[in-house]
Each structure stands twice: as C-alpha cells, then as structure tokens.
Scaffold this motif. Structure first.
Motif, short mmCIF file in Angstrom:
data_model
loop_
_atom_site.label_atom_id
_atom_site.label_comp_id
_atom_site.label_asym_id
_atom_site.label_seq_id
_atom_site.Cartn_x
_atom_site.Cartn_y
_atom_site.Cartn_z
N ILE A 1 -28.71 0.74 120.99
CA ILE A 1 -27.93 0.44 119.93
C ILE A 1 -26.73 -0.03 120.00
O ILE A 1 -25.84 0.81 120.38
N GLY A 2 -26.55 -1.27 120.04
CA GLY A 2 -25.17 -1.68 120.27
C GLY A 2 -24.14 -1.60 119.14
O GLY A 2 -24.39 -2.06 118.06
N PRO A 3 -22.81 -1.14 119.58
CA PRO A 3 -21.87 -0.87 118.47
C PRO A 3 -21.34 -2.11 118.10
O PRO A 3 -21.15 -3.13 118.96
N ASP A 4 -21.06 -2.59 116.91
CA ASP A 4 -20.34 -3.77 116.33
C ASP A 4 -19.07 -3.69 116.56
O ASP A 4 -18.21 -3.53 115.49
N ILE A 5 -18.42 -3.82 117.74
CA ILE A 5 -17.10 -3.85 118.26
C ILE A 5 -16.57 -5.39 118.30
O ILE A 5 -17.26 -6.15 118.88
N VAL A 6 -15.56 -5.80 117.71
CA VAL A 6 -14.66 -6.93 117.80
C VAL A 6 -13.61 -6.76 118.95
O VAL A 6 -12.67 -5.90 118.35
N ILE A 7 -13.53 -7.46 119.70
CA ILE A 7 -12.43 -7.63 120.75
C ILE A 7 -11.64 -8.74 120.46
O ILE A 7 -12.37 -9.90 120.36
N PRO A 8 -10.24 -8.73 120.33
CA PRO A 8 -9.73 -9.91 119.71
C PRO A 8 -9.62 -10.91 121.02
O PRO A 8 -9.64 -10.55 122.22
N GLN A 9 -9.72 -12.10 120.81
CA GLN A 9 -9.52 -13.22 121.98
C GLN A 9 -7.98 -13.96 121.83
O GLN A 9 -7.20 -13.81 120.61
N THR A 10 -7.73 -14.47 122.72
CA THR A 10 -6.36 -15.18 122.65
C THR A 10 -6.51 -16.33 122.07
O THR A 10 -7.48 -17.25 122.12
N TYR A 11 -5.20 -16.99 121.38
CA TYR A 11 -5.50 -18.20 120.42
C TYR A 11 -4.42 -19.02 121.25
O TYR A 11 -3.13 -18.77 121.49
N THR A 12 -4.93 -20.31 121.22
CA THR A 12 -4.11 -21.27 122.12
C THR A 12 -3.48 -22.27 121.11
O THR A 12 -2.69 -23.08 121.77
N GLY A 13 -4.21 -22.37 119.94
CA GLY A 13 -3.70 -23.58 119.16
C GLY A 13 -2.54 -23.17 118.28
O GLY A 13 -1.87 -22.09 118.67
N GLU A 14 -1.97 -24.28 117.69
CA GLU A 14 -0.67 -23.95 116.74
C GLU A 14 -1.15 -23.29 115.55
O GLU A 14 -2.19 -23.05 114.87
N ILE A 15 -0.07 -22.25 115.13
CA ILE A 15 -0.40 -21.25 114.08
C ILE A 15 0.80 -21.12 113.12
O ILE A 15 1.74 -20.85 113.19
#
Length: 250
Positions: free
Chosen positions: A151-165
């Motif tokens: 049973i896999g946990p529903d974990i969200v790991i953030p990603q690096t964002y390279t666009g304009e914010i």
C-alpha cells in the motif's frame, strides 16, 4: 481572496536526531527513527500524523547497526544493516499502537516489505533463494500475491521550479525554489539569507494571489536540500536541527 495564516497542525520533538521517516498511509502513522548524538544508537517512534498524537516515543532497540526498514499494517519493521558483522542478519517487528515487540528473526535478511508479508533471504546465501515471512508472527509462509501487494503512501515531494514566478518577485529567494500543488493551491518554499545564516519561507498562492506566507525555519548554518513534503492537505517540515517534526494544514 483574503489572506490567511498557516496554522500549525502539530509540533513533535525528539531527543535524538531524526534519521528516517516511513509512512503507513492506511493507518495515518509516521514511523520515525531517531539517533543518539553521542553513540549513534537508534530509537523508534510512531505517531498519528493527522493529530500528532504519540503512539510510541523513542523506544530503544538494538545498537547503531539497526535501522527502520519500513512500516506496514500498523507494524514497524526494523532490520540490521552491517554486512560485515556476523550478527548482521536480523529483522524485528514492533506494534506501532502498543510498542510491543511482536517477533524477532535472526536467521534472515530483509529483501522487501509487502503489505502483510516480508520477502527475506537466509543468512547463508548472498543472493537469490528468496523466502517469505508472515508479518503477523515472523514465520515462514507461502507467497501470497494479495497479501504481498504494498500500500503506497500518497506522499508529495516538491520539485524545483525553474520558470518565472511573478507572485514571488518581491521575495529575496536564495537558491532553488521548491514547488508542489494541492488542489487549487500552489505551495512554494525557498531559502532567504538572514545575515550569516539562512531561513526558509513558505508561500501559498492561488493563481497570482498570495494566500499566506510564513517563515518555517530560522538560524540555519547552511541550506538544506529537503524543505518539506506533503500528505493530502498536511505539510511536514523537519526542524530544530533535525529534532522536531512540524506540520501545517494548508
């Protein structure tokens, strides 16, 4: 859209350094391995990550060659990991709800963790010859496909964002900006310089609108690679020099 303040869901402190976290999403449990800073010996904890309630707090087991391998079906799986030691084969099972040691096995090394079944190998073999242990009692059992389905946990790991914010242009972000999305909300985290130290800021936005921002870590001697992770609407940070877990409801 009104700006709101991020509320702390819970804050949990540990005497040792937080070394490893595993998740049992089916039972909403964190299993935590912490380590004594003097001798490296481990202690094992379990807590309800929706409330922060302790189920088991820093229970010692074994020496520094033991570690947390995983958690499934409400049970912590511990294993020995020193390959050059004659005592390295070893698996132990601890009930997350009671802290009771359910069973120990010193003739097998752990290969894989399923839902209610462990894949193991006898200590006399360097590879192959896989067998299966029943999670309930540590005894050898026949392979069961349904029981072994993880049973896999529903974990969200953030990603690096390279666009304009555009909504972050007024912030003095230092280094990478980390990002993930939960529903219509966007969660951003980044370091800022604070004289000779660093701090970590968390920003929540919807489109171009900033909903909330807060400083979540301060007085860091250096930047850290993992700023946060999420499960559903809960965001988790390892703080206080790796001796505290803090959760925010986003």
């Amino acid at each position: 859209m009104d700006k709101y303040t991020l509320k702390t869901a819970f804050r949990k402190s540990f005497l040792g350094l937080i070394w490893r976290i595993e998740v049992d999403a089916a039972n909403s449990i964190f299993a935590v391995e912490s380590r004594n800073q003097d001798n490296g010996n481990p202690a094992f904890s379990a807590l309800d990550y929706t409330t922060g309630q302790s189920l088991l707090h820093e229970m010692p087991y074994g020496d520094r060659h033991w570690t947390l391998a995983g958690i499934t079906d409400g049970k912590l799986i511990l294993r020995a990991f020193a390959p050059d030691s004659p005592d390295s084969p070893g698996i132990a099972c601890v009930d997350a709800f009671t802290g009771k040691l359910r069973w120990e096995q010193f003739n097998y090394t752990l290969v894989n963790i399923g839902n209610r079944q462990l894949t193991v190998r006898h200590r006399n073999f360097a590879g192959g010859y896989e067998q299966y242990l029943d999670l309930a009692n540590g005894n050898l059992t026949q392979f069961n496909i349904s029981a072994n389905k993880p049973i896999g946990p529903d974990i969200v790991i953030p990603q690096t964002y390279t666009g304009e914010i555009p909504m972050l242009l007024d912030y003095a972000a230092y280094g990478d900006i980390f990002y993930c999305q939960t529903g219509a909300k966007h969660v951003w985290a980044f370091h800022e310089k604070d004289r000779q130290t660093f701090r970590v800021r968390l920003v929540v936005s919807n489109g171009l609108t900033i909903l909330a921002d807060t400083i979540i870590l301060t007085n860091l001697a250096k930047m850290i690679p993992e700023l946060f992770f999420m499960i559903d609407q809960l965001l988790f940070i390892i703080g206080d020099n790796k001796q505290e877990i803090v959760s925010y409801l986003v």
